[in-house]
Design a protein around this motif. Structure first.
Motif, PDB file in Angstrom:
ATOM      1  N   LEU A  74      27.425   4.840 -87.378  1.00  0.00           N
ATOM      2  CA  LEU A  74      27.805   6.239 -87.177  1.00  0.00           C
ATOM      3  C   LEU A  74      27.574   7.085 -88.420  1.00  0.00           C
ATOM      4  O   LEU A  74      27.032   8.194 -88.344  1.00  0.00           O
ATOM      5  CB  LEU A  74      29.273   6.333 -86.763  1.00  0.00           C
ATOM      6  N   VAL A  78      24.846  10.111 -88.423  1.00  0.00           N
ATOM      7  CA  VAL A  78      25.284  11.495 -88.622  1.00  0.00           C
ATOM      8  C   VAL A  78      24.658  12.079 -89.891  1.00  0.00           C
ATOM      9  O   VAL A  78      24.213  13.231 -89.903  1.00  0.00           O
ATOM     10  CB  VAL A  78      26.830  11.576 -88.651  1.00  0.00           C
ATOM     11  N   HIS A 110      28.535  18.420 -88.236  1.00  0.00           N
ATOM     12  CA  HIS A 110      28.209  17.020 -88.508  1.00  0.00           C
ATOM     13  C   HIS A 110      29.399  16.279 -89.112  1.00  0.00           C
ATOM     14  O   HIS A 110      29.633  15.117 -88.780  1.00  0.00           O
ATOM     15  CB  HIS A 110      26.976  16.921 -89.409  1.00  0.00           C
ATOM     16  N   ILE A 113      31.901  15.674 -86.245  1.00  0.00           N
ATOM     17  CA  ILE A 113      31.406  14.618 -85.351  1.00  0.00           C
ATOM     18  C   ILE A 113      31.517  13.254 -86.022  1.00  0.00           C
ATOM     19  O   ILE A 113      31.943  12.273 -85.397  1.00  0.00           O
ATOM     20  CB  ILE A 113      29.957  14.918 -84.915  1.00  0.00           C
ATOM     21  N   GLY A 114      31.141  13.166 -87.290  1.00  0.00           N
ATOM     22  CA  GLY A 114      31.230  11.901 -88.012  1.00  0.00           C
ATOM     23  C   GLY A 114      32.663  11.399 -88.146  1.00  0.00           C
ATOM     24  O   GLY A 114      32.951  10.219 -87.887  1.00  0.00           O
ATOM     25  N   ALA A 116      35.240  12.238 -86.278  1.00  0.00           N
ATOM     26  CA  ALA A 116      35.758  11.904 -84.950  1.00  0.00           C
ATOM     27  C   ALA A 116      35.221  10.550 -84.476  1.00  0.00           C
ATOM     28  O   ALA A 116      35.976   9.743 -83.908  1.00  0.00           O
ATOM     29  CB  ALA A 116      35.376  12.999 -83.951  1.00  0.00           C
ATOM     30  N   GLY A 117      33.959  10.288 -84.716  1.00  0.00           N
ATOM     31  CA  GLY A 117      33.378   9.003 -84.316  1.00  0.00           C
ATOM     32  C   GLY A 117      33.980   7.841 -85.071  1.00  0.00           C
ATOM     33  O   GLY A 117      34.316   6.797 -84.489  1.00  0.00           O
ATOM     34  N   ILE A 118      34.138   7.996 -86.367  1.00  0.00           N
ATOM     35  CA  ILE A 118      34.724   6.933 -87.180  1.00  0.00           C
ATOM     36  C   ILE A 118      36.187   6.726 -86.807  1.00  0.00           C
ATOM     37  O   ILE A 118      36.666   5.589 -86.717  1.00  0.00           O
ATOM     38  CB  ILE A 118      34.525   7.228 -88.682  1.00  0.00           C
ATOM     39  N   ALA A 120      37.455   7.207 -83.848  1.00  0.00           N
ATOM     40  CA  ALA A 120      37.441   6.512 -82.556  1.00  0.00           C
ATOM     41  C   ALA A 120      37.195   5.012 -82.741  1.00  0.00           C
ATOM     42  O   ALA A 120      37.845   4.179 -82.096  1.00  0.00           O
ATOM     43  CB  ALA A 120      36.394   7.125 -81.641  1.00  0.00           C
ATOM     44  N   VAL A 121      36.264   4.677 -83.616  1.00  0.00           N
ATOM     45  CA  VAL A 121      35.980   3.247 -83.865  1.00  0.00           C
ATOM     46  C   VAL A 121      37.216   2.578 -84.481  1.00  0.00           C
ATOM     47  O   VAL A 121      37.602   1.476 -84.064  1.00  0.00           O
ATOM     48  CB  VAL A 121      34.745   3.088 -84.785  1.00  0.00           C
TER      49      VAL A 121
END
Length: 127
Positions: A74, A78, A110, A113-114, A116-118, A120-121
């Protein structure tokens, strides 16, 4: 007629050596994404072939090596995207005000998004 030499007129207008750094960072992030993306696609395909339920994904993401690799994927994706979008904006947006606004919005998006993705993981891995 100006008494300044051509060299003095050109000083401060040329390359500040930032373009080379940007070029190399983009290439290095692309090279890092090759094995990470292949791993991700293979992993998702394997999960999908086994049913791909949410519980299966959560169990898979709970392994520390998987969670760390997902975060690396991720972050690299990103960052590489941010660099690419920056080049497109710098090349194709001619108005200085719109260019600065677009660059700031792009960087902000960016980062969001980064993060939020991290998040979530990590939420999947630590749940």
């Amino acid at each position: 007629m100006s008494l300044r030499s051509p060299l003095s007129r050109a000083r401060g207008l040329g390359s500040a050596k930032h373009g080379v750094h940007h070029f190399w960072v983009q290439r290095v992030s692309a090279i890092a994404l090759i094995p990470l993306a292949l791993w991700f696609v293979f992993s998702v395909a394997t999960l999908a072939s086994k049913g791909g339920s949410f519980e299966a994904v959560r169990y898979w993401a709970s392994y520390p090596s998987v969670a760390v690799t997902l975060v690396l994927f991720l972050a690299a994706a990103v960052y590489h995207s941010m660099l690419g979008v920056q080049v497109v904006i710098e090349d194709y947006v001619s108005s200085e005000g719109w260019k600065i606004s677009a660059l700031l919005l792009s960087k902000f998006a960016h980062v969001v998004i980064g993060v939020a993705g991290i998040f979530a993981v990590l939420k999947l891995a630590l749940a």
